[in-house]
Design an enzyme around this catalytic site. Sequence first.
Site, PDB file in Angstrom:
ATOM      1  N   ARG A  20      74.487 -33.999 -14.333  1.00 37.73           N
ATOM      2  CA  ARG A  20      73.693 -34.626 -13.271  1.00 37.73           C
ATOM      3  C   ARG A  20      74.477 -34.595 -11.954  1.00 37.73           C
ATOM      4  O   ARG A  20      74.169 -33.828 -11.051  1.00 37.73           O
ATOM      5  CB  ARG A  20      73.314 -36.068 -13.677  1.00 37.73           C
ATOM      6  CG  ARG A  20      72.136 -36.662 -12.900  1.00 37.73           C
ATOM      7  CD  ARG A  20      72.460 -37.242 -11.548  1.00 37.73           C
ATOM      8  NE  ARG A  20      73.589 -38.141 -11.535  1.00 37.73           N
ATOM      9  CZ  ARG A  20      74.230 -38.540 -10.438  1.00 37.73           C
ATOM     10  NH1 ARG A  20      73.839 -38.132  -9.247  1.00 37.73           N
ATOM     11  NH2 ARG A  20      75.256 -39.356 -10.540  1.00 37.73           N
ATOM     12  N   ASP A  21      75.504 -35.438 -11.813  1.00 38.70           N
ATOM     13  CA  ASP A  21      76.257 -35.493 -10.559  1.00 38.70           C
ATOM     14  C   ASP A  21      76.907 -34.154 -10.237  1.00 38.70           C
ATOM     15  O   ASP A  21      76.962 -33.735  -9.082  1.00 38.70           O
ATOM     16  CB  ASP A  21      77.311 -36.605 -10.647  1.00 38.70           C
ATOM     17  CG  ASP A  21      77.963 -36.881  -9.302  1.00 38.70           C
ATOM     18  OD1 ASP A  21      79.201 -37.010  -9.257  1.00 38.70           O
ATOM     19  OD2 ASP A  21      77.252 -36.955  -8.288  1.00 38.70           O
ATOM     20  N   HIS A 238      85.037 -43.775 -10.638  1.00 39.33           N
ATOM     21  CA  HIS A 238      84.409 -42.463 -10.389  1.00 39.33           C
ATOM     22  C   HIS A 238      85.170 -41.861  -9.224  1.00 39.33           C
ATOM     23  O   HIS A 238      84.814 -42.061  -8.062  1.00 39.33           O
ATOM     24  CB  HIS A 238      82.922 -42.689 -10.056  1.00 39.33           C
ATOM     25  CG  HIS A 238      82.145 -41.419  -9.884  1.00 39.33           C
ATOM     26  ND1 HIS A 238      81.162 -41.030 -10.758  1.00 39.33           N
ATOM     27  CD2 HIS A 238      82.200 -40.453  -8.935  1.00 39.33           C
ATOM     28  CE1 HIS A 238      80.639 -39.887 -10.348  1.00 39.33           C
ATOM     29  NE2 HIS A 238      81.242 -39.513  -9.249  1.00 39.33           N
ATOM     30  N   HIS A 240      86.802 -38.903  -6.966  1.00 41.94           N
ATOM     31  CA  HIS A 240      86.713 -37.500  -6.593  1.00 41.94           C
ATOM     32  C   HIS A 240      88.101 -36.960  -6.305  1.00 41.94           C
ATOM     33  O   HIS A 240      89.003 -37.696  -5.899  1.00 41.94           O
ATOM     34  CB  HIS A 240      85.795 -37.333  -5.373  1.00 41.94           C
ATOM     35  CG  HIS A 240      84.350 -37.356  -5.755  1.00 41.94           C
ATOM     36  ND1 HIS A 240      83.335 -37.092  -4.877  1.00 41.94           N
ATOM     37  CD2 HIS A 240      83.743 -37.594  -6.939  1.00 41.94           C
ATOM     38  CE1 HIS A 240      82.165 -37.164  -5.512  1.00 41.94           C
ATOM     39  NE2 HIS A 240      82.393 -37.476  -6.756  1.00 41.94           N
ATOM     40  N   CYS A 271      82.029 -31.369  -2.883  1.00 40.24           N
ATOM     41  CA  CYS A 271      81.876 -32.542  -2.038  1.00 40.24           C
ATOM     42  C   CYS A 271      80.952 -32.206  -0.884  1.00 40.24           C
ATOM     43  O   CYS A 271      81.262 -31.325  -0.092  1.00 40.24           O
ATOM     44  CB  CYS A 271      83.242 -32.987  -1.514  1.00 40.24           C
ATOM     45  SG  CYS A 271      83.133 -34.369  -0.361  1.00 40.24           S
ATOM     46  N   ASN A 280      84.032 -33.917  -7.968  1.00 38.10           N
ATOM     47  CA  ASN A 280      84.362 -34.669  -9.171  1.00 38.10           C
ATOM     48  C   ASN A 280      85.677 -34.206  -9.791  1.00 38.10           C
ATOM     49  O   ASN A 280      86.037 -33.036  -9.736  1.00 38.10           O
ATOM     50  CB  ASN A 280      83.266 -34.479 -10.225  1.00 38.10           C
ATOM     51  CG  ASN A 280      81.993 -35.222  -9.877  1.00 38.10           C
ATOM     52  OD1 ASN A 280      82.001 -36.434  -9.693  1.00 38.10           O
ATOM     53  ND2 ASN A 280      80.894 -34.497  -9.778  1.00 38.10           N
TER      54      ASN A 280
END
Lengths: 350, 369
Positions: A20-21, A238, A240, A271, A280
């Site tokens: 998803r992300d 979460h 990055h 990003c 990520n």
Amino acid sequence: RTYATASDPNYVNIVEVGPRDGLQNETAVIPPALKAELITRLGRAGMNTIEAGSFVSPKWVPQMEGTDEVLRQMEHLQGVHYPVLVPNMKGLDALLALLSTENPPVSRPQHAAPPLPPAQPLTDEIALFTAATDAFCQANTNCTVAESLARLAPVAARARASGLRVRGYVSVVVVCPYTGRVRAEEVRDVARALLDMGCYEVSLGDTVGAGTPADIRALLETVMGGAQGVGPAQLAGHFHDTYGAGVANMFAALELGLRTFDASVGGLGGCPYSPGATGNVATEDVLYALRGHGGGAGGGRRYSAAGDLDALAEIGAWISGRLGRRNESRAGKAIMARKERERLEKERER
Amino acid sequence: MFSHRTAARVLCPRLRRGAISPRTYATASDPNYVNIVEVGPRDGLQNENAVIPPALKAELITRLGRAGMKMIEAGSFVSPKWVPQMEGTDEVLRQMEHLQGVHYPVLVPNMKGLDALLALLSTENPPVSRPQHAAPPLPPAPPLTDEIALFTAATDAFCQANTNCTVAESLARLAPVAARARASGLRVRGYVSVVVVCPYTGRVRAEEVRDVARALLDMGCYEVSLGDTVGAGTPADIRALLETVMGGAQGVGPAQLAVRMLVGSGHFHDTYGAGVANMFAALELGLRTFDASVGGLGGCPYSPGATGNVATEDVLYALRGHGGGAGGARRYSAAGDLDALAEIGAWISGRLGRRNESRAGKAIMAWKK
């Protein structure tokens, strides 16, 4: 596959956000069948929580079109959660409609064979998103943080009443690309609001990846401190890797008691705020850093986590190839290189 | 949906129109001051496919000096038969800019290499006699270098593969080199390879690393850089390693240690991404010196795409934090102009035809566009 007991204080949960992300922030758009295959492979590689998609309009996020198809085609493993992002009540409507068509109530005559166990629901979890700053919230969802929370509360309530788990996400917890450094008290208040509306956990997102261990420490000390503090068991990191500090930030959070981290196989998901930069943190890198070389034999104290690192490395390489992008996982690439060396050695021996 | 310009101003405050990128000054007496040893021009270039001419190497070193780096590996007096990328180190030393107070260590593998270096130093700095009535003599030009680097390993297998002798033999050969170098006024820095995992023998015993580090210090090294050559270490490994190396009667103090992270040299290209995290584990145990390479230079010549050294830009960013340290929790300080280093990383990567492996560097360059 590494098995670890949840009662182990050094057990870490990895939430796989690649499908998803990750995909949402890649330029290539892949068909539902391929997304379903990715999720199936990730499940077989031992991931216990795998973001499956997003019920958001394809006008905004074309990469997430066909999430209903993905949910139908992918393999559902027992005990694995497949959260789906739901931006608003309309998205929840669509998801609940899908769930009811796939799991219609069945009436069976008395004399028939005992009913089959009900098919696994297409999903039992949704994800709700907000941000720590009004500016970011405005840019993404055209409302303030307060308005966003007010809109999400009924969505959370209805989802829970329908038997779904609800996970909350807060963006820009360290630096907001519009307003700069973010006050940790604001992150704490938003996290508290999400938990109060029924989220079982809140994932704190360093969306632009600008955080460093000192920032994470300061953030968490505030978020977890005081009368309004949130417990570490209700938080996830979460982080990055845009500036290369993603794994280091995870260790800072581990030291403060967090045990859940979001990561993306192959480091999927660039990003959007630094074109060309990484996004990520990679699942393979996270797992490797937690367990250490050789899966943990020898050396200092280690963490444990579910997941077959070799299989994940294969998935990271495979999906990167299918997307036509570079594999951003360092551990993943190292493992693939090692496998290639071993393969060549075997061939030479023949 | 959002303004890139606004975002750029916030993410890179130094890029505000008209602002001059400041160089960060930090005092060495600050307990949170960290020394970065820039290894790009030697260890980095040595492990890149492309071979670049001395003039370009000299320009790299000059730029790094102007970007505020205080220790910059300049080259290696090793036979070009073995390491073609290091050919012309004498030319590099002559052409590069030498800044006051900056050290430019040169790798010396053996006495022959030291001979060559000392010969070069004596030709470049001949003693000058001046008549009494002449103007006061100019201050002597800074020497081409005042420091050498000596290398060994923690395992016999690795030592054998690289220098055709055991660790003990290696140390025996290096001791006279160190002595002569010191007698000639040079500083000596020691390097130990494969401190966590050896590609031939697997996991390395920390006691062996401690003993080798102790031997290097005893022969006159002012500091020993511990290299995780295959980049397999994780924070728990670094912690366990350092606790042993620094512990007990034979323990080495943190001020005499440095860590070289995520090095992928020779045909070992297993670098797993934990370099920056490993640095923080070492910082917590008191270490304050780390080796890094601009742009993450130093991939593996045998495995295209494999990463090598941890990038200087990533290290500096992680130490100082966003905006160079304003706000937020306690931070470390270190010398170096991050913006300038990001430019150098992008530039040298372009000249080498390889991808910029620095994440912070790429993020900063993306905002500059």
